[in-house]
Design a protein around this motif. Structure first.
Motif, PDB file in Angstrom:
ATOM      1  N   VAL A  66       0.833  -1.195   0.000  1.00  0.00           N
ATOM      2  CA  VAL A  66       0.000   0.000   0.000  1.00  0.00           C
ATOM      3  C   VAL A  66       0.869   1.247   0.000  1.00  0.00           C
ATOM      4  N   THR A  82      -5.660  25.681  -1.373  1.00  0.00           N
ATOM      5  CA  THR A  82      -5.386  24.432  -2.085  1.00  0.00           C
ATOM      6  C   THR A  82      -5.739  24.587  -3.554  1.00  0.00           C
ATOM      7  N   PHE A  83      -6.889  25.190  -3.819  1.00  0.00           N
ATOM      8  CA  PHE A  83      -7.317  25.363  -5.213  1.00  0.00           C
ATOM      9  C   PHE A  83      -6.480  26.406  -5.939  1.00  0.00           C
ATOM     10  N   HIS A 105      -3.360  26.875  -5.457  1.00  0.00           N
ATOM     11  CA  HIS A 105      -2.125  26.179  -5.820  1.00  0.00           C
ATOM     12  C   HIS A 105      -2.338  25.148  -6.921  1.00  0.00           C
ATOM     13  N   ARG A 106      -3.550  24.618  -7.015  1.00  0.00           N
ATOM     14  CA  ARG A 106      -3.803  23.622  -8.056  1.00  0.00           C
ATOM     15  C   ARG A 106      -4.078  24.264  -9.407  1.00  0.00           C
ATOM     16  N   SER A 166       2.824   1.750  -3.235  1.00  0.00           N
ATOM     17  CA  SER A 166       2.055   2.217  -4.375  1.00  0.00           C
ATOM     18  C   SER A 166       1.953   3.732  -4.392  1.00  0.00           C
ATOM     19  N   LEU A 167       2.301   4.368  -3.280  1.00  0.00           N
ATOM     20  CA  LEU A 167       2.318   5.830  -3.270  1.00  0.00           C
ATOM     21  C   LEU A 167       3.225   6.329  -4.381  1.00  0.00           C
ATOM     22  N   SER A 189       1.552   7.709 -13.144  1.00  0.00           N
ATOM     23  CA  SER A 189       0.287   7.560 -13.844  1.00  0.00           C
ATOM     24  C   SER A 189      -0.549   8.827 -13.813  1.00  0.00           C
ATOM     25  N   LEU A 190      -0.417   9.586 -12.726  1.00  0.00           N
ATOM     26  CA  LEU A 190      -1.248  10.792 -12.647  1.00  0.00           C
ATOM     27  C   LEU A 190      -0.680  11.931 -13.472  1.00  0.00           C
ATOM     28  N   THR A 191       0.624  12.123 -13.411  1.00  0.00           N
ATOM     29  CA  THR A 191       1.226  13.245 -14.123  1.00  0.00           C
ATOM     30  C   THR A 191       1.153  13.055 -15.638  1.00  0.00           C
ATOM     31  N   GLY A 245       1.978   5.618  -8.003  1.00  0.00           N
ATOM     32  CA  GLY A 245       0.924   6.499  -8.487  1.00  0.00           C
ATOM     33  C   GLY A 245       1.446   7.753  -9.157  1.00  0.00           C
ATOM     34  N   VAL A 246       2.658   8.159  -8.839  1.00  0.00           N
ATOM     35  CA  VAL A 246       3.163   9.431  -9.331  1.00  0.00           C
ATOM     36  C   VAL A 246       3.122   9.510 -10.852  1.00  0.00           C
TER      37      VAL A 246
END
Lengths: 368, 414, 503
Positions: A21, A94-95, A97-98, A24-25, A31-33, A28-29
């Protein structure tokens, strides 16, 4: 296998699972980018403590965002819900920065946080529902406000035209301007009906104060539940109104109004409810036959338009005033049939309000 | 096995309190992963596909790890640090605010939680269940808001006065169950629990009907407290980081609590009373005085937590202050339980809870998985900590010499 | 039943509680397991009863190896256990308690009371265990409650009975009755494993005595072995069984009770117009069957129970209805009857327990802050002086054996300046070695001029320690006599024959 070994295997399996678990952190990097290539326009909403399923403004704002996405697939929407007022600032940040193209905030409670963020980030676009920050440095905030007394005026006229007993009622959740503005417009509509028709329909639950009513202040005396959750209190107030001769009641108290519906069902045919905010025949379809109509606030449409405008580079800060004219507020009919003659009269009055020839200030009409 | 490794292995397989907590944490995240898997449509679809074709298994496994991984990764980077952003800041000297925001946020949320939990923990150690910390914190916030907004003084007087007002607000609410229990034997759980509702109503009343309401407002929102009464950002307003002097207050509280429980004579009386009330009485400890003092200290700390929360973040109150999920006084009960009622343990469990909340928001923003997952993990961890037998069975831990790992709180008797 | 233990070993971390124990109980045999507290007797019994699992070794029942996963399996194999602390539901009747867990039921799971009553009557007649099946357990005297426990085991068809320290809570008469029951059970073919550290009883009732010490079997001896030999086997050295003391030199009265009336928890008069005085340099022993007001009397003196009328003075100061703090500071040392409940905090360290009632006294604290160095030094000193066996002064008290726990209280009370020591059942549950030790300490203090009030239901102890003996019955003092008075005479006073020995 000895006892100790078996214990070891069990532990090993669990630690293994845990490390998978955690491991997998890092997996994941990548696949998302990878999928961030299409440069979508991010539209983000910070909800109040109610969350996106509150069947009220938070839900409406979220629905407006999704409508915008439906019209423009390049818009990606996301939300953050707050558990307390201390969450507003970090949620907005948060938003920021996103890289959100526009950040929508909901309600007067987020006034300060939205204002601070807007002043700190001049290029970030904001829209705030049902509020207008007063100390902005830049033109990067669109305040979405609604002159609900216009549609409530039509609602009042409809109620007055439909009552068999000559008495109608209203009550509010808490004594906030955004609430009393509805009640004020409702009373004005009834008084206008009395004036033009020479009738004497009475309104229970709200007596407007002298002067004009605005979103900053809309005074008077009336009946309030004290919150937006106690449906039992709503039922009691409505039953009292029915006992006092009323046959149509207009609750301006969110879900408390469901108590009014229950009271009407108990009182039986001939009693009906005027719903508020968003079309009762949609949000509470099962009870549609008890609604004579809804005085709606156009949160969905205004949020949708603000997002679409921002996405196409046509965003302008300032104030959006929801009126009958731009459908930021409207009277929608319910499950109870309304004669065509009444409907056409209301359509005419609506034109008069839009044209400015009919005032929605109840003090311009004699009280009965 | 070499001796060193054998000893480690023995450590990892012998039941002891900290180990149970650690394994409970692991289990909590496993439960969270299961929740993600069973509530994410795409993952479920991928698993359903393996019924038609075994070759889909690889995809299903990969997708599961991608989704769970993305959730926990964003949770971590949102609550602690994002290595990429941090490295960027180190190499370019730019974007430090962004890089440090996650940690700053976690500490911002942890500070009042630590204070409230220490208060609850001290009461637990004395055998008193203060379920009313939330109400005490709310009134602490209200009292602090009065002092902070309606009195005007220079900072060196105003800030201490505001914090003191918060403490006194908490003490005022705490004394009610304290006096009732000491003089009539009324059960504190019921009294404190019910007082939470009274105080919540009092909050609305003060916001709508007293001088505390923001001028020109008809909504339930208070005046903003003076800058001289605010807990300023620790690194200055220009830093853009919210972490504030409330953290220093929390640190002082932890040091005080440690000294109080481990070193003070009064704290000794408290612990004896909590461990064995009859022996406490026989040893000459005045039970009545201890009960009242417990509520003064516990309530005072809860009140302090309330004012630190307000003076450190929003600087004003609204009708939702510490209501519902935001009720740190309720969270404090579980945090104290997780920290075994000891100041050091409470610091760690507060950081964990604050981090899960802050990280949960980052996760929600990035992946769309609802923030509630953080609550699920928190609850699961507490559940496992509260049932050491379960953890012991799952991991097949050996019994220690003393026999059983005890629950941090052993009963509800008064 | 024939029970055989082969090489039973049980470890708790670094501690070996049972080290290769071999033991055989023959059918119809009363086998005594003799050992000090902490020798590993209870651990061994818990292993036999399935409550603990041995690390090594095996248990054979009638030659067949067994593995008990839990006590239920042991019960099904015919092993019954009567615990030191009874496992009864106080508000249930005798019949309900006996059938608990194995209830005879009618349709729909209704308890068949008539059948339960009948079963009990049959069992109690068979083994001569008279007890009223309809009595509520909490209303029964301790001796009868124990009988209910035995009945319960027999009702589950036990062939082997484990009796864990069964006499610790009984009066002399009840002990005699219990022994008669044990003998008749053995005669009917039941095996009995009898755990004790009381030499007299062991010699009186057992067929074989196995002595264990520090987890090992030391020897197996016949019950005819003399007490001194048994004691030295058990303790590992020679033991003095009588208390050596010179004649008392009483001084001024220190503790005085004048016409004191105290009520018990139910509001009944428990102490009925009692007047007593304890002089400096003497031991006044308060004898009596338990439950005759001694407990309430001691609590009243210690400030833990309201005095309804009368007066208590300590060194001339009135301490009637004073707080415990006041009484303790006035120089009263108190060894409570229920030490785990009133005297100690099991979860706290040995060092903390040694300052439990003096935490603020110099040098243990100054200005509200505790001086842990001084607390620790005090503990190290007392552990040495009072021979308290522990691995560390920072160990939780629960890690100490019962005897050592009692030593902690004795050490704590005797190490602070006292005017009077009130000791209730100071040696209850202690082994021979510890009893000897506690007695010596008390006599030493008396020699140094302390006034001592001993409350004990053990006649041996009363007669060995007391310089004067006061006998209490039904809340009243039935006589104050010289220790040379005969046992019979004192027995009569204990039974309520007022004035029988006043002459």
């Amino acid at each position: 296998m000895s006892r100790g070994d078996r214990r070891g295997v069990r532990l090993g399996v669990w630690l293994g699972t845990a490390s998978l678990v955690l491991g997998s952190l890092t997996l994941g990097v990548g696949s998302l980018t990878a999928q961030a290539a299409a440069k979508p326009f991010k539209a983000c909403v910070v909800t109040d403590t109610g969350g996106i399923n509150d069947k009220s403004f938070n839900a409406s704002a979220w629905k407006g965002m999704q409508d915008a996405h439906a019209r423009n697939k390049n818009i990606v929407v996301s939300y953050l819900s707050s558990t307390s007022s201390a969450d507003y600032v970090p949620n907005i940040n948060t938003f920021v920065h996103r890289g959100c193209g526009i950040i929508v905030t909901v309600g007067f409670l987020m006034d300060t946080a939205t204002q601070q963020a807007a002043n700190a980030h001049p290029t970030q676009k904001f829209a705030i529902v049902d509020d207008a920050p007063q100390h902005l440095k830049y033109h990067n905030v669109l305040a979405l406000q609604y002159e609900t007394d216009q549609a409530a005026f039509l609602g009042g006229y409809l109620a007055a035209a439909s009552t068999k007993t000559g008495v109608v009622g209203t009550y509010g959740g808490m004594e906030f301007p955004s609430v009393t503005m509805y009640m004020n417009g409702f009373v004005a509509g009834v008084r206008y009906f009395d004036k033009v028709k020479g009738a004497a329909v009475k309104v229970l639950g709200w007596t407007p104060a002298k002067g004009t009513c605005s979103l900053a202040s809309c005074g008077g005396t009336g009946t309030f539940v004290g919150n937006f959750t106690d449906q039992t209190a709503g039922k009691t107030i409505t039953a009292n109104d029915f006992a006092a001769g009323a046959d149509i009641v207009f609750p301006v108290a969110g879900s408390v109004g469901l108590g009014s519906v229950a009271a009407a069902q108990q009182a039986g045919k001939g009693h009906s409810i005027m719903w508020v905010d968003s079309n009762g025949c949609v949000s509470d379809a099962a009870d549609c036959s008890w609604f004579i109509g809804t005085v709606a606030k156009g949160v969905e449409a205004s949020v949708r338009d603000a997002v679409l405008a921002a996405a196409s580079g046509k965003f302008h800060g300032g104030t959006y005033l929801g009126t009958l004219k731009n459908q930021g507020t409207a009277l929608e009919y319910g499950g109870i049939p309304v004669p065509a003659s009444v409907k056409s009269a209301i359509a005419t009055i609506a034109k008069g309000i839009m044209a400015g020839t009919i005032s929605v200030n109840p003090n311009n009409y004699p009280a009965k | 096995m070499p001796e060193g490794r054998r000893r480690w292995w023995h450590h990892l397989t012998t039941q002891r309190p900290w180990l149970v907590t650690l394994y409970a944490l692991v289990l909590g995240f496993v439960v969270g992963a299961l929740v993600i898997i069973t509530t994410t449509a795409s993952v479920l679809d991928a698993w359903r596909a393996i019924f038609s074709s075994w070759s889909a298994l690889g995809h299903a496994i990969k997708l599961t790890f991608d989704v769970v991984g993305a959730a926990y990764r964003t949770m971590f980077t949102g609550a602690v640090v994002n290595p990429r952003v941090f490295w960027h800041a180190v190499t370019t000297g730019q974007g430090w605010t962004y890089a440090l925001t996650p940690m700053s946020e976690t500490l911002t949320y942890a500070a009042p939680l630590i204070i409230a939990s220490v208060g609850v923990g001290i009461a637990f150690q004395t055998g008193i269940f203060n379920i009313g910390a939330n109400g005490q914190a709310i009134l602490g916030g209200v009292a602090g808001a009065y002092a902070g907004s309606l009195i005007h003084l220079p900072t060196f007087l105003h800030l201490p006065l505001t914090l003191l007002a918060g403490i006194l607000g908490g003490v005022a609410v705490g004394l009610i169950p304290g006096l009732l229990k000491a003089y009539t034997g009324a059960h504190e759980v019921i009294v404190t629990l019910m007082l939470n509702y009274v105080v919540a109503a009092l909050l609305i009343f003060t916001l709508l009907s007293t001088a505390l309401q923001q001028p020109g407002q008809q909504n339930d929102i208070s005046r903003t407290i003076d800058p001289s009464a605010q807990l300023a950002p620790l690194f200055g307003a220009a830093s853009g980081l919210r972490v504030n002097w409330g953290l220093a207050v929390a640190a002082l509280v932890v040091v005080f609590a440690w000294w109080f429980l481990e070193r003070s004579s009064l704290g000794f009386d408290f612990r004896v009373t909590g461990a064995n009330p009859q022996a406490a009485r026989a040893s000459g400890i005045n039970a009545r005085a201890v009960i009242i003092l417990v509520f003064v200290i516990s309530g005072g700390l809860a009140g302090l937590a309330g004012i630190v929360q307000m003076a450190g973040t929003t600087h004003y109150l609204d009708g939702g202050f510490l209501i519902g999920n935001a009720g740190i006084g309720f969270t404090a009960i579980t945090v104290a339980l997780l920290g075994r009622n000891r100041p050091g343990g409470i610091v760690w469990s507060s950081l964990l809870f604050a981090g899960l909340g802050v990280g949960g928001r980052a996760m929600q923003a990035a992946t769309g998985i609802p923030l509630d997952l953080a609550t699920v993990i928190q609850s699961a961890v507490v559940l496992f900590v509260a049932t050491p037998v379960l953890v012991q069975e799952i991991f097949r831990l050996r019994h220690t010499e003393a026999g059983e790992v005890r629950l941090a709180t052993s009963g509800w008797g008064s | 039943m024939r029970l055989e233990l082969r090489g039973i070993t049980k470890r708790f971390g670094p501690l070996t509680a049972n080290d290769h124990i071999d033991l055989t109980v023959e059918p119809g045999q009363i086998h005594c397991l003799l050992g000090e507290n902490g020798a590993g007797k209870s651990t061994l019994m818990n292993v036999v009863f399935g409550l603990l699992h041995p690390d090594e070794g095996e248990i054979l029942v009638d030659g067949v190896p067994q593995r008990f996963a839990n006590s239920g399996e042991a019960v099904r194999k015919g092993i019954g256990m009567v615990h030191q602390h009874f496992m009864l539901v106080p508000v249930f009747s005798v019949a309900e308690n006996v059938v608990l867990g194995f209830e005879p039921t009618r349709s729909l799971g209704r308890l068949d009371r008539a059948r339960a009553r009948e079963e009990i009557r049959r069992t109690s007649q068979e083994f001569n265990l008279e007890v009223d099946p309809d009595a509520i357990v909490e209303n029964l005297p301790v001796g009868l409650q124990q009988r209910v426990e035995i009945l319960k085991a027999l009702n589950h068809d036990a062939e082997l009975l484990i009796l864990d320290e069964p006499t610790a809570v009984l009066t002399p008469q009840e002990i005699d009755a219990l022994m008669a029951i044990m003998r008749s059970l053995a005669a009917s073919g039941k095996s009995i494993l009898f755990i004790s550290h009381k030499l007299k009883e062991v010699r009186a009732v057992s067929d074989v005595v196995t002595v264990i010490r520090q987890g090992r079997v030391i020897d197996q001896v016949p019950p005819t072995t003399d007490e001194a030999t048994l004691a030295s086997l058990m303790v590992g050295r020679d033991v003095t069984l009588t208390v050596a003391k010179d004649a008392a030199a009483p001084g001024e009265p220190v503790l005085r009770l004048e016409d004191v009336v105290v009520r018990d928890d139910r509001g009944l008069v428990a102490v009925d117009h009692v007047s007593l005085s304890v002089h400096a340099g003497e031991i006044l022993a308060l004898a009596g069957v338990q439950g005759n007001g001694q407990t309430e009397l001691v609590e009243a003196v210690a400030g833990m129970r309201d005095v309804e009328s009368g007066r208590i003075t300590l060194g001339g100061r009135d301490i009637t209805n004073a707080t415990p703090r006041h009484v303790l500071d006035g120089g009263l040392g108190h060894i409570p009857e229920d030490r785990q409940r009133y005297g100690l905090v099991m979860s706290m360290t040995l060092a903390d327990n040694l300052v439990l009632n003096t935490p603020r006294r110099a040098p243990f604290a100054a200005r509200g802050t505790r001086n842990l160095g001084a607390v620790r030094a005090n503990a190290e000193d007392l552990v040495g002086r009072f021979d308290i066996r522990t691995t560390s002064v920072e160990s939780p008290l629960s890690a100490l054996s019962g005897g050592n726990q009692q030593k902690v209280i004795v050490a704590r009370e005797l190490s602070r300046p006292l005017e009077v020591l009130v000791a209730a059942q100071p040696t209850r549950g202690l082994d021979v070695g510890s009893i000897e030790y506690v007695h010596r300490q008390i006599v030493e203090q008396r020699n140094e001029g302390l006034a001592v009030l001993i409350v004990s239901s053990e006649l041996d102890e009363v007669m060995a320690l007391g310089d004067r003996i006061a006998v209490m019955h039904a809340g009243q003092i039935t006589g104050v006599v010289d220790p040379s008075t005969s046992r019979e005479q004192i027995g009569l006073l204990m039974a309520g024959a007022v004035g029988a020995a006043d002459a």
